[in-house]
Design a protein around this motif. Structure first.
Motif, mmCIF file in Angstrom:
data_model
loop_
_atom_site.group_PDB
_atom_site.id
_atom_site.type_symbol
_atom_site.label_atom_id
_atom_site.label_comp_id
_atom_site.label_asym_id
_atom_site.label_seq_id
_atom_site.Cartn_x
_atom_site.Cartn_y
_atom_site.Cartn_z
ATOM 1 N N SER A 152 0.848 -1.192 0.000
ATOM 2 C CA SER A 152 0.000 0.000 0.000
ATOM 3 C C SER A 152 0.878 1.234 0.000
ATOM 4 C CB SER A 152 -0.930 -0.002 1.213
ATOM 5 O OG SER A 152 -0.173 0.094 2.388
ATOM 6 N N THR A 153 0.278 2.330 -0.340
ATOM 7 C CA THR A 153 1.004 3.583 -0.357
ATOM 8 C C THR A 153 0.200 4.632 0.392
ATOM 9 O OG1 THR A 153 1.900 5.328 -1.733
ATOM 10 C CG2 THR A 153 0.038 4.161 -2.628
ATOM 11 N N THR A 154 0.876 5.548 1.004
ATOM 12 C CA THR A 154 0.181 6.638 1.684
ATOM 13 C C THR A 154 0.257 7.905 0.852
ATOM 14 O OG1 THR A 154 2.173 7.152 2.931
ATOM 15 C CG2 THR A 154 0.562 5.712 4.003
ATOM 16 N N GLY A 155 0.582 7.754 -0.427
ATOM 17 C CA GLY A 155 0.678 8.905 -1.310
ATOM 18 C C GLY A 155 -0.634 9.662 -1.372
ATOM 19 N N SER A 156 -0.548 10.956 -1.676
ATOM 20 C CA SER A 156 -1.739 11.789 -1.639
ATOM 21 C C SER A 156 -2.740 11.425 -2.721
ATOM 22 C CB SER A 156 -1.360 13.266 -1.729
ATOM 23 O OG SER A 156 -0.692 13.527 -2.928
ATOM 24 N N SER A 157 -2.299 10.849 -3.860
ATOM 25 C CA SER A 157 -3.263 10.497 -4.897
ATOM 26 C C SER A 157 -4.182 9.386 -4.404
ATOM 27 C CB SER A 157 -2.563 10.099 -6.195
ATOM 28 O OG SER A 157 -1.797 8.935 -6.001
ATOM 29 N N ARG A 158 -3.644 8.379 -3.753
ATOM 30 C CA ARG A 158 -4.465 7.307 -3.199
ATOM 31 C C ARG A 158 -5.289 7.830 -2.031
ATOM 32 N NH1 ARG A 158 -8.052 4.158 -2.527
ATOM 33 N NH2 ARG A 158 -7.875 2.392 -1.141
ATOM 34 N N PHE A 159 -4.699 8.664 -1.199
ATOM 35 C CA PHE A 159 -5.398 9.235 -0.058
ATOM 36 C C PHE A 159 -6.604 10.043 -0.528
ATOM 37 C CE2 PHE A 159 -5.748 12.988 2.822
ATOM 38 C CZ PHE A 159 -6.273 12.321 3.917
ATOM 39 N N GLY A 160 -6.434 10.845 -1.550
ATOM 40 C CA GLY A 160 -7.513 11.672 -2.061
ATOM 41 C C GLY A 160 -8.665 10.873 -2.638
ATOM 42 N N GLN A 161 -8.394 9.657 -3.094
ATOM 43 C CA GLN A 161 -9.423 8.812 -3.692
ATOM 44 C C GLN A 161 -10.206 8.013 -2.655
ATOM 45 O OE1 GLN A 161 -7.302 6.426 -6.527
ATOM 46 N NE2 GLN A 161 -6.639 8.204 -7.695
ATOM 47 N N MET A 162 -9.701 7.944 -1.437
ATOM 48 C CA MET A 162 -10.395 7.203 -0.384
ATOM 49 C C MET A 162 -11.624 7.981 0.071
ATOM 50 S SD MET A 162 -7.205 6.135 2.051
ATOM 51 C CE MET A 162 -8.031 4.870 2.988
ATOM 52 N N THR A 163 -12.655 7.256 0.489
ATOM 53 C CA THR A 163 -13.778 7.947 1.109
ATOM 54 C C THR A 163 -13.405 8.262 2.555
ATOM 55 O OG1 THR A 163 -14.856 5.945 1.929
ATOM 56 C CG2 THR A 163 -15.457 6.690 -0.312
ATOM 57 N N ARG A 189 -15.061 7.474 5.126
ATOM 58 C CA ARG A 189 -15.281 6.250 5.902
ATOM 59 C C ARG A 189 -14.079 5.305 5.792
ATOM 60 N NH1 ARG A 189 -19.640 4.408 8.088
ATOM 61 N NH2 ARG A 189 -21.029 5.669 6.819
ATOM 62 N N GLN A 190 -13.551 5.118 4.585
ATOM 63 C CA GLN A 190 -12.397 4.238 4.391
ATOM 64 C C GLN A 190 -11.189 4.737 5.178
ATOM 65 O OE1 GLN A 190 -12.248 4.528 0.115
ATOM 66 N NE2 GLN A 190 -13.064 2.461 -0.164
ATOM 67 N N TYR A 191 -10.940 6.032 5.114
ATOM 68 C CA TYR A 191 -9.791 6.582 5.830
ATOM 69 C C TYR A 191 -9.959 6.416 7.337
ATOM 70 C CZ TYR A 191 -6.095 9.666 7.415
ATOM 71 O OH TYR A 191 -4.990 10.155 8.051
ATOM 72 N N CYS A 192 -11.158 6.672 7.828
ATOM 73 C CA CYS A 192 -11.413 6.511 9.267
ATOM 74 C C CYS A 192 -11.177 5.073 9.710
ATOM 75 C CB CYS A 192 -12.835 6.939 9.608
ATOM 76 S SG CYS A 192 -13.069 8.722 9.531
ATOM 77 N N GLU A 193 -11.613 4.112 8.896
ATOM 78 C CA GLU A 193 -11.370 2.702 9.218
ATOM 79 C C GLU A 193 -9.877 2.412 9.243
ATOM 80 O OE1 GLU A 193 -13.686 0.538 6.334
ATOM 81 O OE2 GLU A 193 -15.578 1.041 7.336
#
Length: 75
Positions: free
Chosen positions: A6-17, A19-23
């Motif tokens: 997995s990556t914590t890059g901002s492009s992937r981060f920006g695509q998460m909902t 809810r997904q990020y909170c989980e």
């Protein structure tokens, strides 16, 4: 990045909902919504981080900064 990592890059981060990020970070989604609304964002749990950031014209990393701040409940 190797396949499957997995990556914590901002492009992937920006695509998460939200809810997904909170989980991912073990944050209560209702707490996250409150933090972001208190900061002036338009928020729904199924919005992407990018959509939330775009609602006030900031970079998605600002969302991470706000969500990582300690929650202070009203007295």
């Amino acid at each position: 990045i190797a396949l499957g990592q997995s990556t914590t890059g901002s492009s992937r981060f920006g695509q998460m909902t939200l809810r997904q990020y909170c989980e991912q970070i073990n944050l209560d989604v209702d707490e996250a919504v409150k933090k972001l609304k208190d900061a002036g964002f338009t928020v729904k749990t199924e919005m992407t981080i990018r959509e939330i950031a775009d609602s006030v014209g900031v970079h998605p990393s600002e969302i991470r900064t706000i969500l990582n701040q300690p929650f202070v409940s009203p007295q």
